[in-house]
Design an enzyme around this catalytic site. Structure first.
Site, PDB file in Angstrom:
ATOM      1  N   SER A  69     -53.038  -2.088  58.510  1.00 16.01           N
ATOM      2  CA  SER A  69     -51.936  -2.931  58.052  1.00 16.01           C
ATOM      3  C   SER A  69     -52.087  -4.349  58.582  1.00 16.01           C
ATOM      4  O   SER A  69     -52.894  -4.615  59.478  1.00 16.01           O
ATOM      5  CB  SER A  69     -50.586  -2.350  58.507  1.00 16.01           C
ATOM      6  OG  SER A  69     -50.483  -2.379  59.923  1.00 16.01           O
TER       7      SER A  69
ATOM      8  N   GLU B  25     -43.532  -3.811  64.705  1.00 19.46           N
ATOM      9  CA  GLU B  25     -44.826  -4.293  65.181  1.00 19.46           C
ATOM     10  C   GLU B  25     -44.897  -5.819  65.100  1.00 19.46           C
ATOM     11  O   GLU B  25     -45.324  -6.494  66.047  1.00 19.46           O
ATOM     12  CB  GLU B  25     -45.929  -3.659  64.331  1.00 19.46           C
ATOM     13  CG  GLU B  25     -47.312  -3.764  64.902  1.00 19.46           C
ATOM     14  CD  GLU B  25     -48.330  -2.963  64.105  1.00 19.46           C
ATOM     15  OE1 GLU B  25     -49.534  -3.226  64.285  1.00 19.46           O
ATOM     16  OE2 GLU B  25     -47.931  -2.090  63.310  1.00 19.46           O
TER      17      GLU B  25
END
Length: 432
Positions: free
Chosen positions: A208, A176
């Site tokens: 996150s 990511e």
């Protein structure tokens, strides 16, 4: 002739994109997913080979988004460019449907209508559709996450688009961060061979948060844990990125951690209190399909100072400080960094802007110590702004004078990992 045209398009994509040479660490070694060896053959009009499309689903903890990218080659001998992005999102995130996964399938089916309207029908069978879930599903029990993915896979299989192998999966946090770094640097023109500088990225999601940048100091690389360094080759250069994703340190998860609500049982009977909330405030807060009862503290001290100590516990000993994060480095910050800066009146939503970290602190003090209309609209604004300060300053170690570029879009394209993933995806294809 058509095949030669497509070979030129794909040759450019392969030239543009990295052949990933990741480090041996488990977290950083496999962010590149293999999708298959060939696009399906399809008879197409001669001029349609100038355009190709990609569909990327970003399934986050607070919402599901679809990105439909249009790449165009205006000149057969020239380079294709990203011509357009069609974007739409739906809330809540798919993790909210952990106990009713069929609703997740319905959400994806609705968003696919955007792709059907954007991509011409003649292109459907050649247009890949890919789904990547992030922290929301990473936080779920594996069995429930798998059930959601199966629902999505069923929707993809019945769609008219090309469904590559491994088209539906949960993406790890390292991927990511790296793909978001590629997106921002691609959109800002810093992946060009002539460019000498890249920018770092800070992404704050619900579950996150990620930090990714290209270190200038060897000591940063040498002192970092091995799984914080990702190596790959691009534009005849080898990049060594510092990158890490902190699961459980997104803005929504941080609220629960500060409240002491994570992992708690008997939620229907418990009320979680915080000095970051207005004294008389009581409400329900839902995240990941679970509802929590929260309230302010009726007795005791409230305000920025006490709130800061609450939020500090969420980052101290958890977030590592890279050896270097100098003022001269440029970082783009997006997602909830951007959203809360808009909500706090620090930037204009349509234009974004540059904000010093001390600006977040100043506004957090105002909201926490003298509740305004803004905090009445979002009772968590004091908590969220204070957490951002703790994360940036006490967590990552930025100076308060550091300037962040807050943006939602660059060149009218969303600054998420999705474009980087779509670009990386195209390099996997071969036409024979």
């Amino acid at each position: 002739m058509m095949m030669m045209m497509m070979m030129k398009v794909l040759a450019w994509v392969l030239h543009l994109l990295p052949v990933w040479m990741m480090s041996s660490s488990s977290a950083a070694a496999d962010f590149s997913v293999r999708f298959g060896n060939a696009l399906p053959s399809l008879s197409r009009p001669a001029n349609s080979s100038q355009i190709f499309y990609g569909i990327m689903f970003d399934a986050g903890s607070t919402g599901t988004r679809i990105h439909v990218y249009t790449f165009i080659q205006r000149d057969p001998d020239g380079l294709p460019v990203l011509d357009n992005e069609m974007f739409q999102s739906m809330k809540p995130g798919l993790s909210a449907y952990a106990d009713v996964p069929e609703i997740a399938g319905h959400t994806v089916r609705q968003l696919l209508r955007v792709a059907k309207k954007t991509v011409p029908p003649v292109e459907w069978k050649r247009t890949p559709v890919v789904f990547r879930a992030t922290a929301g599903l990473r936080l779920l029990p594996p069995a429930k996450a798998h059930a959601l993915l199966e629902e999505v896979q069923d929707v993809f299989d019945e769609s008219p688009f090309y469904v590559p192998a491994d088209s539906v999966s949960i993406m790890n946090g390292t991927s990511e961060g790296i793909l978001a770094w590629i997106t921002v640097n691609f959109l800002t023109g810093r992946l060009d061979r002539s460019s000498q500088k890249t920018v770092g990225i800070l992404d704050l999601g619900g579950g996150s948060t990620q930090i990714t940048f290209l270190p200038k100091s060897k000591k940063t690389v040498e002192s970092a844990p091995s799984d914080y360094i990702a190596r790959f080759h691009m534009f005849n250069s080898t990049y060594e990125l510092y990158t890490h994703s902190y699961l459980g340190n997104g803005i929504k998860a941080a609220r629960l951690a500060a409240l002491g609500a994570l992992g708690s049982d008997g939620l229907e009977r418990k009320v979680f209190r915080s000095s970051c909330l207005p004294k008389k405030h009581t409400s329900d807060f839902s995240f990941g399909g679970v509802t929590y009862h929260v309230s302010g503290v009726t007795d005791g001290v409230t305000g920025f100072r006490t709130c800061y100590q609450e939020m500090l516990k969420v980052v101290k000993g958890v977030i590592k400080q890279p050896h270097e994060l100098k003022d001269s480095a440029t970082f783009y910050a997006f997602s909830y960094y951007f959203d809360h800066a808009v909500e706090a009146g620090l930037i204009d939503e349509s234009r974004g802007g540059a904000v010093k970290i001390r600006d977040f602190r100043k506004r957090a003090k105002q909201v926490c110590n003298r509740p305004s209309e803004r905090s009445q609209v979002n009772h968590f604004l004091c908590m969220d702004l204070t957490y951002i300060i703790c994360l940036l300053k006490d967590g990552f170690g930025f100076k308060e004078s550091t300037v962040l570029q807050l943006t939602k879009k660059v060149r009218n394209v969303e600054t998420s990992w999705a474009l980087g993933a779509a670009i990386n995806h195209f390099q996997k294809f071969r036409i024979h």
